[in-house]
Design a protein around this motif. Structure first.
Motif, mmCIF file in Angstrom:
data_model
loop_
_atom_site.group_PDB
_atom_site.id
_atom_site.type_symbol
_atom_site.label_atom_id
_atom_site.label_comp_id
_atom_site.label_asym_id
_atom_site.label_seq_id
_atom_site.Cartn_x
_atom_site.Cartn_y
_atom_site.Cartn_z
ATOM 1 N N TYR A 91 -11.485 6.582 12.256
ATOM 2 C CA TYR A 91 -10.054 6.569 11.894
ATOM 3 C C TYR A 91 -9.448 7.777 12.576
ATOM 4 C CZ TYR A 91 -5.814 6.676 8.950
ATOM 5 O OH TYR A 91 -4.523 6.684 8.486
ATOM 6 N N THR B 128 -1.586 13.366 10.421
ATOM 7 C CA THR B 128 -1.785 12.891 9.044
ATOM 8 C C THR B 128 -2.113 14.060 8.122
ATOM 9 O OG1 THR B 128 -2.780 10.917 10.036
ATOM 10 C CG2 THR B 128 -3.071 11.189 7.673
ATOM 11 N N LYS C 281 0.310 2.841 -4.393
ATOM 12 C CA LYS C 281 1.223 3.052 -3.255
ATOM 13 C C LYS C 281 1.861 4.433 -3.293
ATOM 14 C CE LYS C 281 2.737 -0.262 -0.849
ATOM 15 N NZ LYS C 281 3.552 -1.350 -0.288
ATOM 16 N N ARG D 45 0.564 6.060 3.793
ATOM 17 C CA ARG D 45 0.241 5.222 4.956
ATOM 18 C C ARG D 45 -1.015 4.415 4.656
ATOM 19 N NH1 ARG D 45 -0.275 8.522 10.223
ATOM 20 N NH2 ARG D 45 1.803 7.892 10.871
ATOM 21 N N ASP D 46 -2.060 5.100 4.224
ATOM 22 C CA ASP D 46 -3.313 4.424 3.864
ATOM 23 C C ASP D 46 -3.881 5.069 2.603
ATOM 24 O OD1 ASP D 46 -3.560 2.796 6.372
ATOM 25 O OD2 ASP D 46 -3.713 4.781 7.269
ATOM 26 N N MET E 73 -7.666 5.245 0.326
ATOM 27 C CA MET E 73 -9.076 4.869 0.245
ATOM 28 C C MET E 73 -9.601 5.204 -1.147
ATOM 29 S SD MET E 73 -11.995 6.693 2.538
ATOM 30 C CE MET E 73 -11.867 5.792 4.070
ATOM 31 N N PHE F 189 -10.790 0.937 1.959
ATOM 32 C CA PHE F 189 -9.349 0.981 2.195
ATOM 33 C C PHE F 189 -8.649 -0.021 1.285
ATOM 34 C CE2 PHE F 189 -10.424 3.126 6.184
ATOM 35 C CZ PHE F 189 -9.482 4.148 6.149
ATOM 36 N N ILE G 124 -5.102 0.462 0.637
ATOM 37 C CA ILE G 124 -3.814 0.316 1.310
ATOM 38 C C ILE G 124 -4.032 0.647 2.780
ATOM 39 C CG2 ILE G 124 -1.481 1.297 1.543
ATOM 40 C CD1 ILE G 124 -1.602 1.676 -1.547
ATOM 41 N N SER G 125 -3.484 -0.192 3.616
ATOM 42 C CA SER G 125 -3.622 0.015 5.051
ATOM 43 C C SER G 125 -2.276 -0.258 5.696
ATOM 44 C CB SER G 125 -4.697 -0.938 5.579
ATOM 45 O OG SER G 125 -4.824 -0.784 6.964
ATOM 46 N N HIS G 126 -1.808 0.650 6.524
ATOM 47 C CA HIS G 126 -0.479 0.507 7.156
ATOM 48 C C HIS G 126 0.599 0.183 6.119
ATOM 49 C CE1 HIS G 126 -2.384 0.690 11.087
ATOM 50 N NE2 HIS G 126 -3.242 -0.208 10.665
ATOM 51 N N ARG G 127 0.571 0.887 5.014
ATOM 52 C CA ARG G 127 1.566 0.794 3.924
ATOM 53 C C ARG G 127 1.489 -0.505 3.120
ATOM 54 N NH1 ARG G 127 4.996 5.081 4.413
ATOM 55 N NH2 ARG G 127 5.149 6.019 6.464
ATOM 56 N N VAL H 278 -4.141 -3.992 0.665
ATOM 57 C CA VAL H 278 -5.098 -4.840 1.377
ATOM 58 C C VAL H 278 -5.581 -5.989 0.484
ATOM 59 C CG1 VAL H 278 -7.381 -4.836 2.489
ATOM 60 C CG2 VAL H 278 -5.883 -2.845 2.723
#
Ligand SMILES: [Zn+2]
Length: 459
Positions: free
Chosen positions: A71, A79, A142, A420-421, A423, A428, A430-433, A436
């Motif tokens: 990543y 980040t 989020k 943004r992400d 874990m 993961f 949340i990925s790219h906001r 998942v």
């Protein structure tokens, strides 16, 4: 890639076992000496969901080729990495009550609007509670939260939702509830075996006036038999509640708990506003965890938490933050709760520093929930519960690059509104906001429909 399993959940597939987070611009964490540090130019090696090593960027060697996933945190303006936040007090199945109280209406008084909310709460079905909890957990995720204590009486709902959302959960089940007259210690105890890697068990008591001394003795026996289980209570929230304890027991709540042998590191008291200095000393001496809920305290006119006394006793190491439910808080994040705490104590003899707030959001919360050795830090041996925040964001920029600790104050005061992400245990979520595992568009449509049906039911 992720595939649709059904309407709400997508399966976790192809999740890598080994991950290298390369070139994190900044890592904000508590270190092994319990100091808040801002690390620059580091990479993080994660194996089987646990942080294995923090390495100087550029010294990753063979890992760059051997890991399942790299990543690159240095891309896209950089980040900021923080531990996932800990919410030590919430009521997730109440999420569908949003819009019923004075937080959305100008017309009602606090008492009137709470009466409406309570009526609606009573008519909720199990499915309502399930989807409400899912709405609550995913909103928290989020906003950077990875670990939640739920205080409620519907294990089917909270555990179903926690498993869908893949959130770390202490699911404390009521034995003496305000809303569920059938709540009992036996029913709470029956949920202790339904635990797993992410979910652990607990017991709740709504307030001390709802239990007898005999029931507290039974709680103590059960807790002795199940050393992993926590007990959490709304305690010292209001003057009326303390008076309720005096009326029922002839004693203040802390004295009753002390005599029952329940003051220990496995007790979590939420609100903790109306305690004397001696009571606070006794709580600190016995390692009792407390949850500070400044927004809820303001909205419900509960009073002023004595942060100074907790700080003087042991630097407030077992003071965590929580959200309470949607009828007691604006949005369900820990960052704005930290800011509310900053403002509440600004003019007191013991203002709370940003570093102390950062600990309350992370390691203190983990400690209070009995996870202080495995959760709440980005550090070798700790679970990979990590929030990835965009550095080039109004919540961080502009900051003083000579003094990167200004990132902590910026984050708490100005923002970091969307992650943004995210874990949790190396997965993961949340990925790219985007979540998942949960189809949020479907979930929001369903929550809206259920909310209207609830309103119709009580109309
Ligand atoms: Zn509460």
């Amino acid at each position: 890639m992720n595939t649709h399993k059904n309407r709400y959940s997508r399966s976790i597939t192809d999740q890598p076992n080994t991950i290298l987070i390369k070139d994190g611009s900044y890592i904000i964490t508590t270190n092994d000496k319990d100091e808040v540090v801002v690390l620059r130019g580091k990479s993080i090696y994660i194996k089987n969901g646990v942080v294995e090593e923090i390495i100087d960027a550029g010294a990753e060697g063979n890992l760059l080729q051997s890991v399942d996933m790299v990543y690159n945190a240095g891309l896209r303006g950089g980040t900021v990495l923080t531990p996932g936040f800990v919410n030590a007090h919430s009521h997730p199945p109440m999420y569908l009550l949003r819009s019923t109280t004075l937080l959305s209406n100008d017309t009602a008084t606090t008492e009137e609007s709470l009466a409406v909310a309570r009526t609606i709460e009573q008519t909720m079905t199990l499915d309502d509670q399930k989807y409400a909890a899912l709405g609550d957990f995913t909103e928290q995720q989020k906003l950077g939260t990875t670990t939640v204590l739920s205080h409620y009486h519907t294990p089917e709902a909270t555990r179903w939702a926690a498993r869908k959302a893949h959130v770390r959960l202490v699911d404390a089940i009521s034995m003496a509830s305000k809303t569920d007259p059938s709540a009992s210690l036996e029913k709470a105890q029956a949920t202790f075996s339904d635990v797993d890697e992410l979910i652990s068990a607990g017991i709740t008591i709504h307030t001390m006036e709802r239990v007898s001394v005999e029931e507290l003795k039974a709680v103590k026996q059960v807790m002795d038999a199940y050393p992993e289980v926590l007990l959490t209570i709304h305690c010292g929230e209001t003057v009326t509640e303390v008076e309720g304890s005096l009326k029922k027991h002839g004693k203040r709540p802390i004295a009753v708990l002390h005599e029952a042998g329940l003051l220990s590191e496995r007790l979590v008291l939420s609100h903790a506003v109306h305690f004397t200095d001696d009571e606070i000393s006794l709580l600190v001496k016995n390692n009792v965890g407390v949850v500070h809920l400044p927004t809820s305290n303001r909205i419900h006119k509960s009073g002023q938490f004595n942060y100074g006394m907790f700080y003087q006793e042991n630097e407030a190491q077992r003071v965590a933050l929580g959200t309470d439910s949607v009828i007691s808080k604006s949005k369900l994040d820990i960052i704005s709760e930290a800011f509310q705490s900053k403002v509440m104590h600004q003019d007191s003899d013991n203002p709370v520093s940003y570093e102390e707030l950062f600990k309350m959001m992370t390691i203190n919360g983990a400690r209070v929930l009995g996870m202080g050795d495995t959760v709440g830090k980005i550090w070798p041996g700790y679970k990979a519960d990590i929030a990835f925040w965009k550095l080039k964001d109004r919540g961080f920029i502009p900051y003083d690059s000579e003094n990167p600790n200004t990132l902590i104050g910026n984050m708490i005061t100005h923002g970091a509104t969307a992650i943004r992400d995210l874990m949790i245990g190396g997965t993961f979520v949340i990925s790219h906001r985007k979540h998942v595992l949960v189809n949020e568009s479907k979930l929001l449509a369903d929550l809206q429909q259920r909310h209207i049906e609830l309103r119709d039911r009580v109309a």
